[in-house]
Design a protein around this motif. Structure first.
Motif, PDB file in Angstrom:
ATOM      1  N   ASP A 147     -16.188  55.128 -11.385  1.00  6.82           N
ATOM      2  CA  ASP A 147     -15.878  55.345 -12.795  1.00  6.82           C
ATOM      3  C   ASP A 147     -15.181  56.679 -13.059  1.00  6.82           C
ATOM      4  O   ASP A 147     -14.908  57.025 -14.198  1.00  6.82           O
ATOM      5  CB  ASP A 147     -17.134  55.212 -13.654  1.00  6.82           C
ATOM      6  CG  ASP A 147     -18.276  56.090 -13.174  1.00  6.82           C
ATOM      7  OD1 ASP A 147     -18.029  57.147 -12.555  1.00  6.82           O
ATOM      8  OD2 ASP A 147     -19.444  55.705 -13.402  1.00  6.82           O
ATOM      9  N   GLY A 148     -14.906  57.427 -12.011  1.00  9.11           N
ATOM     10  CA  GLY A 148     -14.209  58.694 -12.194  1.00  9.11           C
ATOM     11  C   GLY A 148     -13.685  59.223 -10.878  1.00  9.11           C
ATOM     12  O   GLY A 148     -14.095  58.777  -9.806  1.00  9.11           O
ATOM     13  N   PHE A 149     -12.739  60.153 -10.970  1.00  4.85           N
ATOM     14  CA  PHE A 149     -12.230  60.788  -9.767  1.00  4.85           C
ATOM     15  C   PHE A 149     -11.700  62.173 -10.084  1.00  4.85           C
ATOM     16  O   PHE A 149     -11.396  62.496 -11.234  1.00  4.85           O
ATOM     17  CB  PHE A 149     -11.136  59.935  -9.116  1.00  4.85           C
ATOM     18  CG  PHE A 149      -9.747  60.193  -9.623  1.00  4.85           C
ATOM     19  CD1 PHE A 149      -8.850  60.930  -8.873  1.00  4.85           C
ATOM     20  CD2 PHE A 149      -9.333  59.695 -10.852  1.00  4.85           C
ATOM     21  CE1 PHE A 149      -7.559  61.162  -9.336  1.00  4.85           C
ATOM     22  CE2 PHE A 149      -8.060  59.915 -11.322  1.00  4.85           C
ATOM     23  CZ  PHE A 149      -7.161  60.659 -10.562  1.00  4.85           C
ATOM     24  N   SER A 150     -11.630  62.976  -9.051  1.00  6.73           N
ATOM     25  CA  SER A 150     -10.948  64.263  -9.156  1.00  6.73           C
ATOM     26  C   SER A 150     -10.248  64.505  -7.823  1.00  6.73           C
ATOM     27  O   SER A 150     -10.866  64.414  -6.765  1.00  6.73           O
ATOM     28  CB  SER A 150     -11.914  65.399  -9.489  1.00  6.73           C
ATOM     29  OG  SER A 150     -12.858  65.585  -8.469  1.00  6.73           O
ATOM     30  N   PRO A 151      -8.967  64.763  -7.889  1.00  7.75           N
ATOM     31  CA  PRO A 151      -8.238  65.038  -6.655  1.00  7.75           C
ATOM     32  C   PRO A 151      -8.557  66.443  -6.157  1.00  7.75           C
ATOM     33  O   PRO A 151      -8.795  67.347  -6.946  1.00  7.75           O
ATOM     34  CB  PRO A 151      -6.776  64.925  -7.075  1.00  7.75           C
ATOM     35  CG  PRO A 151      -6.775  65.211  -8.534  1.00  7.75           C
ATOM     36  CD  PRO A 151      -8.103  64.755  -9.065  1.00  7.75           C
ATOM     37  N   ALA A 152      -8.589  66.586  -4.846  1.00 10.61           N
ATOM     38  CA  ALA A 152      -8.658  67.925  -4.272  1.00 10.61           C
ATOM     39  C   ALA A 152      -7.217  68.405  -4.181  1.00 10.61           C
ATOM     40  O   ALA A 152      -6.388  67.751  -3.553  1.00 10.61           O
ATOM     41  CB  ALA A 152      -9.302  67.874  -2.898  1.00 10.61           C
ATOM     42  N   THR A 153      -6.923  69.484  -4.855  1.00 11.47           N
ATOM     43  CA  THR A 153      -5.534  69.934  -4.926  1.00 11.47           C
ATOM     44  C   THR A 153      -5.390  71.379  -4.473  1.00 11.47           C
ATOM     45  O   THR A 153      -6.330  72.179  -4.566  1.00 11.47           O
ATOM     46  CB  THR A 153      -4.973  69.812  -6.354  1.00 11.47           C
ATOM     47  OG1 THR A 153      -5.745  70.652  -7.215  1.00 11.47           O
ATOM     48  CG2 THR A 153      -4.995  68.390  -6.837  1.00 11.47           C
ATOM     49  N   TYR A 154      -4.237  71.668  -3.985  1.00 14.38           N
ATOM     50  CA  TYR A 154      -3.800  73.029  -3.696  1.00 14.38           C
ATOM     51  C   TYR A 154      -2.616  73.226  -4.627  1.00 14.38           C
ATOM     52  O   TYR A 154      -1.522  72.716  -4.352  1.00 14.38           O
ATOM     53  CB  TYR A 154      -3.390  73.153  -2.225  1.00 14.38           C
ATOM     54  CG  TYR A 154      -4.531  72.830  -1.291  1.00 14.38           C
ATOM     55  CD1 TYR A 154      -5.425  73.826  -0.920  1.00 14.38           C
ATOM     56  CD2 TYR A 154      -4.723  71.537  -0.820  1.00 14.38           C
ATOM     57  CE1 TYR A 154      -6.479  73.531  -0.074  1.00 14.38           C
ATOM     58  CE2 TYR A 154      -5.776  71.243   0.022  1.00 14.38           C
ATOM     59  CZ  TYR A 154      -6.653  72.236   0.399  1.00 14.38           C
ATOM     60  OH  TYR A 154      -7.702  71.951   1.219  1.00 14.38           O
ATOM     61  N   PRO A 155      -2.809  73.936  -5.745  1.00 14.30           N
ATOM     62  CA  PRO A 155      -1.792  73.971  -6.799  1.00 14.30           C
ATOM     63  C   PRO A 155      -0.370  74.274  -6.324  1.00 14.30           C
ATOM     64  O   PRO A 155       0.580  73.656  -6.791  1.00 14.30           O
ATOM     65  CB  PRO A 155      -2.313  75.065  -7.743  1.00 14.30           C
ATOM     66  CG  PRO A 155      -3.795  75.034  -7.539  1.00 14.30           C
ATOM     67  CD  PRO A 155      -3.999  74.714  -6.085  1.00 14.30           C
ATOM     68  N   ALA A 156      -0.222  75.172  -5.378  1.00 10.84           N
ATOM     69  CA  ALA A 156       1.130  75.522  -4.961  1.00 10.84           C
ATOM     70  C   ALA A 156       1.790  74.440  -4.128  1.00 10.84           C
ATOM     71  O   ALA A 156       3.017  74.411  -4.005  1.00 10.84           O
ATOM     72  CB  ALA A 156       1.094  76.818  -4.155  1.00 10.84           C
ATOM     73  N   MET A 157       1.006  73.490  -3.572  1.00 13.96           N
ATOM     74  CA  MET A 157       1.582  72.478  -2.686  1.00 13.96           C
ATOM     75  C   MET A 157       1.407  71.052  -3.183  1.00 13.96           C
ATOM     76  O   MET A 157       1.909  70.120  -2.574  1.00 13.96           O
ATOM     77  CB  MET A 157       0.961  72.596  -1.281  1.00 13.96           C
ATOM     78  CG  MET A 157       1.395  73.857  -0.546  1.00 13.96           C
ATOM     79  SD  MET A 157       0.638  74.059   1.082  1.00 13.96           S
ATOM     80  CE  MET A 157       1.094  72.564   1.924  1.00 13.96           C
ATOM     81  N   CYS A 158       0.667  70.859  -4.268  1.00 13.61           N
ATOM     82  CA  CYS A 158       0.385  69.500  -4.767  1.00 13.61           C
ATOM     83  C   CYS A 158       1.081  69.188  -6.078  1.00 13.61           C
ATOM     84  O   CYS A 158       0.740  68.225  -6.762  1.00 13.61           O
ATOM     85  CB  CYS A 158      -1.122  69.308  -4.938  1.00 13.61           C
ATOM     86  SG  CYS A 158      -2.032  69.236  -3.391  1.00 13.61           S
ATOM     87  N   GLY A 159       2.048  69.984  -6.441  1.00 12.34           N
ATOM     88  CA  GLY A 159       2.736  69.775  -7.713  1.00 12.34           C
ATOM     89  C   GLY A 159       3.282  68.370  -7.864  1.00 12.34           C
ATOM     90  O   GLY A 159       3.945  67.846  -6.975  1.00 12.34           O
ATOM     91  N   GLY A 160       2.981  67.734  -8.985  1.00  9.95           N
ATOM     92  CA  GLY A 160       3.518  66.429  -9.316  1.00  9.95           C
ATOM     93  C   GLY A 160       2.818  65.231  -8.694  1.00  9.95           C
ATOM     94  O   GLY A 160       3.230  64.106  -8.928  1.00  9.95           O
ATOM     95  N   LEU A 161       1.751  65.456  -7.927  1.00 11.31           N
ATOM     96  CA  LEU A 161       1.118  64.328  -7.241  1.00 11.31           C
ATOM     97  C   LEU A 161       0.252  63.446  -8.157  1.00 11.31           C
ATOM     98  O   LEU A 161       0.142  62.254  -7.926  1.00 11.31           O
ATOM     99  CB  LEU A 161       0.254  64.820  -6.065  1.00 11.31           C
ATOM    100  CG  LEU A 161       1.019  65.347  -4.864  1.00 11.31           C
ATOM    101  CD1 LEU A 161       0.050  65.825  -3.793  1.00 11.31           C
ATOM    102  CD2 LEU A 161       1.950  64.276  -4.299  1.00 11.31           C
ATOM    103  N   TRP A 162      -0.352  63.999  -9.167  1.00 12.12           N
ATOM    104  CA  TRP A 162      -1.293  63.212  -9.993  1.00 12.12           C
ATOM    105  C   TRP A 162      -0.859  63.175 -11.458  1.00 12.12           C
ATOM    106  O   TRP A 162      -1.654  63.293 -12.344  1.00 12.12           O
ATOM    107  CB  TRP A 162      -2.696  63.779  -9.874  1.00 12.12           C
ATOM    108  CG  TRP A 162      -3.236  63.669  -8.504  1.00 12.12           C
ATOM    109  CD1 TRP A 162      -3.306  64.646  -7.565  1.00 12.12           C
ATOM    110  CD2 TRP A 162      -3.760  62.496  -7.886  1.00 12.12           C
ATOM    111  NE1 TRP A 162      -3.846  64.154  -6.409  1.00 12.12           N
ATOM    112  CE2 TRP A 162      -4.143  62.841  -6.577  1.00 12.12           C
ATOM    113  CE3 TRP A 162      -3.953  61.178  -8.311  1.00 12.12           C
ATOM    114  CZ2 TRP A 162      -4.699  61.926  -5.687  1.00 12.12           C
ATOM    115  CZ3 TRP A 162      -4.514  60.268  -7.420  1.00 12.12           C
ATOM    116  CH2 TRP A 162      -4.872  60.646  -6.139  1.00 12.12           C
ATOM    117  N   GLN A 163       0.399  62.984 -11.712  1.00 15.57           N
ATOM    118  CA  GLN A 163       0.872  62.968 -13.097  1.00 15.57           C
ATOM    119  C   GLN A 163       0.701  61.606 -13.706  1.00 15.57           C
ATOM    120  O   GLN A 163       0.705  60.594 -13.126  1.00 15.57           O
ATOM    121  CB  GLN A 163       2.316  63.399 -13.144  1.00 15.57           C
ATOM    122  CG  GLN A 163       2.456  64.833 -12.714  1.00 15.57           C
ATOM    123  CD  GLN A 163       3.897  65.303 -12.737  1.00 15.57           C
ATOM    124  OE1 GLN A 163       4.807  64.556 -13.043  1.00 15.57           O
ATOM    125  NE2 GLN A 163       4.105  66.559 -12.412  1.00 15.57           N
TER     126      GLN A 163
END
Length: 163
Positions: A147-163
């Motif tokens: 019922d939910g999710f949160s991506p593990a992101t590295y802001p400087a390298m994950c730009g645009g992945l979960w838009q």
């Protein structure tokens, strides 16, 4: 973030994580509120934001479900090639990891299709000594409704992945 919108991308991350790790980490909470993390290798996902796992070895998880059915599943693509390529480029082409939250159901008998899917996944080890020791008699599953999710992101390298 809406789970429904991102489910196809989440399935991609889950598939990459399965290939590189062969297991997922599932966190539960005990009666005192303490977290417990269990590696589970027999987790399968469906297109309808549900999944199931073969409920065989963990002693703590079933005890924890007596008072709290919530789980968090962590999937990480730990492929060396994936990470080296991403680090070289300074950008991830796909998400490196995702956390899914949800709730498990009661243990039940696995269907013939579920057992067949498990057997297909472990067939490569069928001639090895440990195969039967680990995978013989897996016939009980628990369904998971995510019922939910949160991506593990590295802001400087994950730009645009979960838009």
């Amino acid at each position: 973030m809406k789970l429904e919108k991102h489910w196809p991308g989440i399935l991609q991350v889950l598939g990459n994580a399965r290939k590189s790790n062969r297991f997922f980490s599932i966190a539960t909470v005990d009666e005192n509120g303490n977290p417990h993390v269990t590696p589970i290798g027999h987790v399968f996902f469906r297109d309808d934001m549900t999944g199931y796992y073969f409920d065989a070895y963990s002693k703590a998880m079933p005890r924890n479900f007596e008072h709290n059915r919530r789980i968090c599943l962590m999937a990480v693509n730990s492929s060396t090639g994936f990470w080296l390529k991403s680090l070289f480029r300074g950008q991830f082409d796909s998400a490196p990891a995702v956390r899914l939250s949800g709730e498990v159901g009661d243990a039940r008998d696995a269907s013939a299709d579920e057992i067949e899917r498990l057997e297909k996944g472990i067939r490569i080890t069928s001639r090895l000594k440990g195969h039967k020791l680990i995978w013989h008699g897996l016939d009980r599953v628990r369904d998971i409704r995510f019922d939910g999710f949160s991506p593990a992101t590295y802001p400087a390298m994950c730009g645009g992945l979960w838009q």
